[in-house]
Write a protein that holds these residues in place. Structure first.
Motif, PDB file in Angstrom:
ATOM      1  N   GLY B 257      52.351  40.211   8.706  1.00 24.65           N
ATOM      2  CA  GLY B 257      51.670  41.284   9.431  1.00 24.65           C
ATOM      3  C   GLY B 257      50.719  42.048   8.520  1.00 24.65           C
ATOM      4  O   GLY B 257      49.558  42.293   8.880  1.00 24.65           O
ATOM      5  N   SER B 258      51.195  42.378   7.318  1.00 21.70           N
ATOM      6  CA  SER B 258      50.342  43.127   6.387  1.00 21.70           C
ATOM      7  C   SER B 258      49.112  42.325   6.004  1.00 21.70           C
ATOM      8  O   SER B 258      48.023  42.872   5.840  1.00 21.70           O
ATOM      9  CB  SER B 258      51.103  43.460   5.107  1.00 21.70           C
ATOM     10  OG  SER B 258      52.334  44.004   5.423  1.00 21.70           O
ATOM     11  N   MET B 259      49.298  41.014   5.848  1.00 22.89           N
ATOM     12  CA  MET B 259      48.150  40.180   5.487  1.00 22.89           C
ATOM     13  C   MET B 259      47.083  40.235   6.577  1.00 22.89           C
ATOM     14  O   MET B 259      45.894  40.334   6.293  1.00 22.89           O
ATOM     15  CB  MET B 259      48.595  38.737   5.250  1.00 22.89           C
ATOM     16  CG  MET B 259      49.379  38.573   3.961  1.00 22.89           C
ATOM     17  SD  MET B 259      49.935  36.878   3.729  1.00 22.89           S
ATOM     18  CE  MET B 259      50.701  37.016   2.103  1.00 22.89           C
ATOM     19  N   ALA B 260      47.536  40.186   7.832  1.00 22.55           N
ATOM     20  CA  ALA B 260      46.576  40.263   8.937  1.00 22.55           C
ATOM     21  C   ALA B 260      45.894  41.617   8.957  1.00 22.55           C
ATOM     22  O   ALA B 260      44.680  41.720   9.169  1.00 22.55           O
ATOM     23  CB  ALA B 260      47.271  39.996  10.266  1.00 22.55           C
ATOM     24  N   VAL B 261      46.681  42.666   8.709  1.00 21.37           N
ATOM     25  CA  VAL B 261      46.086  44.008   8.662  1.00 21.37           C
ATOM     26  C   VAL B 261      45.032  44.069   7.557  1.00 21.37           C
ATOM     27  O   VAL B 261      43.956  44.633   7.741  1.00 21.37           O
ATOM     28  CB  VAL B 261      47.173  45.083   8.433  1.00 21.37           C
ATOM     29  CG1 VAL B 261      46.537  46.429   8.135  1.00 21.37           C
ATOM     30  CG2 VAL B 261      48.074  45.177   9.658  1.00 21.37           C
TER      31      VAL B 261
END
Ligand SMILES: Nc1ncnc2c1ncn2[C@@H]1O[C@H](COP(=O)(O)OP(=O)(O)OP(=O)(O)O)[C@@H](O)[C@H]1O
Ligand SMILES: [Mg+2]
Lengths: 250, 297
Positions: B257-261
């Motif tokens: 999720g953080s990578m996508a953010v």
């Protein structure tokens, strides 16, 4: 020798015929003007000759061979390039694309190809815009870049769909100069053209088209008022300086 | 090798592979098909399981590749018979994905393959799922799969660089000079399918879409050159993975999720400050523009 032979070509969009039974042969080294009213099928004719549209029937031969085997010697400038204008590419890059099937698969453009592409840009007066992204060029400048791409192809037969649309008078002169050089080199040129005033100056052959060919042949025989009236449906009364025959008949 | 290293490497490989391949989709204005394929490959994975009764890498890649191409073929078929292209994507996407979901429920008890996992992935488990041959462990399977797909994609893009560029920019002229435009199209669809399925396990289908689309869209705002765009897109993919991992460790949240953010963060930065379309730059230029007009009157 005939550079192009079109036989019995018919083309339809959604069952409605846009071209019906078109046949004509263009001699090598000639310059043909394709003339006819809006919607006559001029662009359709060029696109179907180049097999960019499916044809209902008919055959096309380029120097007596099917088009498929002659791709390297065919140059094309579309009426309005349906390119992705926002694509990250500049003018020089676009011109280089004209060299792609000379460069061959898996290879990159050599220095020689780049020099040639630059030369082509210069011929249309666009050398100063070589690294400009293409959407940042004016309409006329874009048109010139696509002419340079066609020139870069170094083709033997050229198809141009209204190359003068939207270019200024001096560019038109430069382009016609270029085409005349091509003709002198024995290249064959077909040009969709709207300005009836300049037909006699520019072309040695004329194809009058309105869904089906009205006439094809040498300009002085074909470009007559009678033929024009047939092609345009009697709507050319506004012509001030018409074709030669117009003067004779008044 | 440490746990952190493998997770970071996996994330960076996903970013690089999807970044470069996805940039081509963005340029072809086909970002939505990434969304479709990243979901329909589920059907390919389930299909591969039905055939081989296992979840090993190669059959999964083949299954995903086939379904990815089928997705593209069906979309093309519907579109050419008069359906709007976004509607065509919607129809194919939902039906094939739904079929995958239904089939998964048949095999749900036999293996660890569920919709939740397929959509969200779990990069944190990557280091434990290792490629083991004759009892020797060669590192995480995901890394091998991603590495292989990255290599295949890079080779294809290098070989067909001119053809891809030409058929994206001016398909008509490409056809004229004999570029097999349709084959290039399906080649690209295959690359997208392979990238998706290789990334699937680690970041999950939904986040694959982010990695496929956002780095390309970001790079698009930053450069006027095709080659630079592809490279930049890959770099942004890698940076997003690294930055995202940093976020995740810092705040103890989902890594994928953080990578996508993080891809979103890069996009917003480019959107605001980019040299080409940057909103801020435009504002500055806009005001100077007005000043010149005023001073000239
Ligand atoms: N994509 C298309 N779908 C359906 N009909 C079309 C399409 N393109 C052209 N036509 C129709 O085919 C006919 C010929 O069109 P074409 O573009 O060849 O004319 P043209 O002679 O080039 O006209 P112009 O001088 O305006 O460029 C027109 O009646 C046009 O409405
Ligand atoms: Mg036309």
């Amino acid at each position: 020798m005939n550079a192009l032979t079109v036989s019995n070509m018919s083309v339809s969009y959604d069952k409605q015929l846009a071209l019906e039974n078109v046949s004509f042969s263009v001699p090598e080294g000639s310059m043909t003007g394709i003339i006819g009213p809006n919607g006559a099928g001029k662009s359709t004719l060029i696109k179907s000759i180049l097999q960019l549209l499916p044809t209902v029937s008919g055959t096309v031969e380029v120097f007596k061979k099917p088009l498929r085997s002659q791709r390297k010697i065919i140059g094309y400038v579309p009426q309005r390039s349906e390119v992705d204008w926002d694509f990250p590419t500049n003018a020089l890059d676009v011109v280089l694309m004209g060299r792609y099937n000379h460069i061959g698969m898996f290879k990159r453009a050599s220095k020689k190809e780049v020099t040639w592409a630059k030369h082509c840009l210069q011929r249309v007066g666009m050398q100063d815009y070589a690294s400009r992204q293409i959407s940042q060029l004016s309409g006329g400048q874009q048109q010139r870049v696509f002419l340079a791409r066609a020139m870069a192809q170094d083709a033997k037969i050229y198809f141009m769909d209204e190359p003068f649309a939207g270019v200024d008078a001096s560019t038109e002169k430069a382009i016609i100069q270029l085409m005349k050089e091509w003709k002198n080199e024995g290249k064959t040129v077909l040009v969709v053209h709207h300005d009836l005033q300049t037909v006699n100056d520019y072309f040695d052959h004329v194809l009058l088209l309105n869904k089906t060919p009205i006439a094809y042949g040498e300009t002085n025989r074909v470009f007559t008022l009678a033929n024009l009236e047939e092609a345009y449906g009697g709507k050319i009364a506004f012509l001030q300086q018409g074709p030669k025959a117009a003067k004779g008949s008044t | 090798m440490s746990y952190t290293f493998w997770i970071l490497l996996t994330g960076c490989l996903v970013g690089l592979t999807c970044g470069i391949t996805g940039a081509l989709l963005v340029l072809r204005k086909m970002a939505m098909i990434a969304d479709a394929i990243s979901h329909t490959v589920l059907l390919g994975i389930v299909g591969a399981f039905f055939v081989t009764q296992s979840l090993s890498g190669i059959p999964m890649l083949i299954g995903a590749g086939i379904v990815g191409i089928l997705t593209a073929v069906f979309v093309e078929m519907l579109h050419s018979s008069g359906v709007q292209s976004d509607a065509a994507i919607g129809i194919v996407f939902t039906s094939l994905f739904a079929l995958g979901v239904v089939l998964i429920s048949f095999i749900g008890d036999q293996v660890h393959l569920d919709v939740q996992h397929a959509l969200m992935g779990e990069i944190a488990f990557v280091p434990w799922n290792t490629l083991t041959i004759n009892g020797v462990s060669y590192g995480p399977t995901a890394v091998w799969m991603l590495g292989a797909v990255l290599a295949v994609n890079l080779i294809l893009i290098t070989l067909f660089y001119k053809e891809i560029k030409m058929s994206t920019f001016d398909p008509q002229f490409a056809t004229l000079i004999g570029v097999p435009v349709m084959i290039i199209h399906y080649l690209l669809m295959t690359m997208v399918s392979l990238s998706t399925v290789a990334s699937f396990d680690s970041v999950g289908a939904i986040l694959v879409v982010a990695m496929l689309i956002v780095p390309g869209a970001t790079a698009y705002l930053l450069t006027d050159r095709f080659f630079v765009l592809l490279i930049l897109s890959g770099v942004i993919g890698i940076l997003s993975a690294a930055l995202g991992y940093g976020f995740a460790i810092q705040w103890n949240v989902s890594i994928a999720g953080s990578m996508a953010v993080a891809t979103g963060v890069f996009f917003i930065a480019a959107f605001l400050f980019g040299p080409k379309q940057g909103v801020v730059i435009k504002k500055i230029r806009g005001t100077t523009g007005k000043k010149t007009v005023q001073s000239s009157t």
